[in-house]
Design a protein around this motif. Sequence first.
Motif, PDB file in Angstrom:
ATOM      1  N   GLN A   1       0.827  -1.202   0.000  1.00  0.00           N
ATOM      2  CA  GLN A   1       0.000   0.000   0.000  1.00  0.00           C
ATOM      3  C   GLN A   1       0.865   1.257   0.000  1.00  0.00           C
ATOM      4  OE1 GLN A   1      -2.877  -0.196   3.127  1.00  0.00           O
ATOM      5  NE2 GLN A   1      -4.102   1.474   2.297  1.00  0.00           N
ATOM      6  N   GLN A   2       0.445   2.280  -0.767  1.00  0.00           N
ATOM      7  CA  GLN A   2       1.111   3.585  -0.802  1.00  0.00           C
ATOM      8  C   GLN A   2       0.706   4.370   0.437  1.00  0.00           C
ATOM      9  OE1 GLN A   2       3.500   3.712  -3.821  1.00  0.00           O
ATOM     10  NE2 GLN A   2       2.723   5.747  -3.571  1.00  0.00           N
ATOM     11  N   VAL A   3       1.689   4.909   1.173  1.00  0.00           N
ATOM     12  CA  VAL A   3       1.382   5.645   2.399  1.00  0.00           C
ATOM     13  C   VAL A   3       2.270   6.873   2.554  1.00  0.00           C
ATOM     14  CG1 VAL A   3       0.516   3.652   3.709  1.00  0.00           C
ATOM     15  CG2 VAL A   3       2.948   4.197   3.755  1.00  0.00           C
ATOM     16  N   LYS A   4       1.808   7.760   3.399  1.00  0.00           N
ATOM     17  CA  LYS A   4       2.601   8.903   3.856  1.00  0.00           C
ATOM     18  C   LYS A   4       2.623   8.811   5.378  1.00  0.00           C
ATOM     19  CE  LYS A   4       0.798  13.000   3.490  1.00  0.00           C
ATOM     20  NZ  LYS A   4       0.351  14.315   3.008  1.00  0.00           N
ATOM     21  N   VAL A   5       3.842   8.760   5.946  1.00  0.00           N
ATOM     22  CA  VAL A   5       4.004   8.594   7.388  1.00  0.00           C
ATOM     23  C   VAL A   5       4.589   9.875   7.972  1.00  0.00           C
ATOM     24  CG1 VAL A   5       5.050   7.200   9.208  1.00  0.00           C
ATOM     25  CG2 VAL A   5       4.453   6.126   7.029  1.00  0.00           C
ATOM     26  N   SER A   6       3.920  10.431   8.962  1.00  0.00           N
ATOM     27  CA  SER A   6       4.447  11.588   9.689  1.00  0.00           C
ATOM     28  C   SER A   6       5.383  11.061  10.766  1.00  0.00           C
ATOM     29  CB  SER A   6       3.314  12.388  10.323  1.00  0.00           C
ATOM     30  OG  SER A   6       2.453  12.887   9.315  1.00  0.00           O
ATOM     31  N   ILE A   7       6.590  11.621  10.818  1.00  0.00           N
ATOM     32  CA  ILE A   7       7.628  11.075  11.698  1.00  0.00           C
ATOM     33  C   ILE A   7       8.296  12.149  12.536  1.00  0.00           C
ATOM     34  CG2 ILE A   7       8.168   9.156  10.149  1.00  0.00           C
ATOM     35  CD1 ILE A   7      10.679  10.808   9.293  1.00  0.00           C
TER      36      ILE A   7
ATOM     37  N   ALA B   1      -3.111   6.729   3.908  1.00  0.00           N
ATOM     38  CA  ALA B   1      -3.048   6.111   2.588  1.00  0.00           C
ATOM     39  C   ALA B   1      -2.904   7.214   1.542  1.00  0.00           C
ATOM     40  CB  ALA B   1      -4.317   5.307   2.325  1.00  0.00           C
ATOM     41  N   VAL B   2      -2.132   6.921   0.497  1.00  0.00           N
ATOM     42  CA  VAL B   2      -1.924   7.873  -0.602  1.00  0.00           C
ATOM     43  C   VAL B   2      -2.367   7.182  -1.881  1.00  0.00           C
ATOM     44  CG1 VAL B   2      -0.179   9.122  -1.925  1.00  0.00           C
ATOM     45  CG2 VAL B   2       0.023   8.977   0.543  1.00  0.00           C
TER      46      VAL B   2
END
Length: 125
Positions: free
Chosen positions: A57-63, A90-91
């Motif tokens: 799955q395409q994702v964007k993770v805030s870190i 999810a992106v």
Amino acid sequence: MEVQGRIKMIGETQSFGSNGFRKREVVVTTEEQYPQHIMVEFVQDKTDLLNSYQVGQQVKVSINLRGREWVNPQGETKYFNTIQGWRIEAVQAGASGDNLPPVPPMDAFEPAGSLNEDDHDDLPF
């Protein structure tokens, strides 16, 4: 800070110590010229955020970047870094987030003709 890419691996939730510290790791592979496999850890109640995601799955993770100092029994100081996630989204595939039009290939541009360095442009800046 954010990391964006495709989920390569989602680990199981691990518990440590008598206080029940929980940790879960996810590996996100960036999609760029030289892809990077970035391991991000989610801790405590944030481990549950990964339940609705799956490999591929395409994702964007805030870190957040975390660093700590540790002195070993021999008196040597060591430093450790971790990447800690606090949000994941999810992106849609192909969404780059910057909404820029695609750049044409380099061969679509004509080469500049003869340039004369003595020519001055008349731009006001």
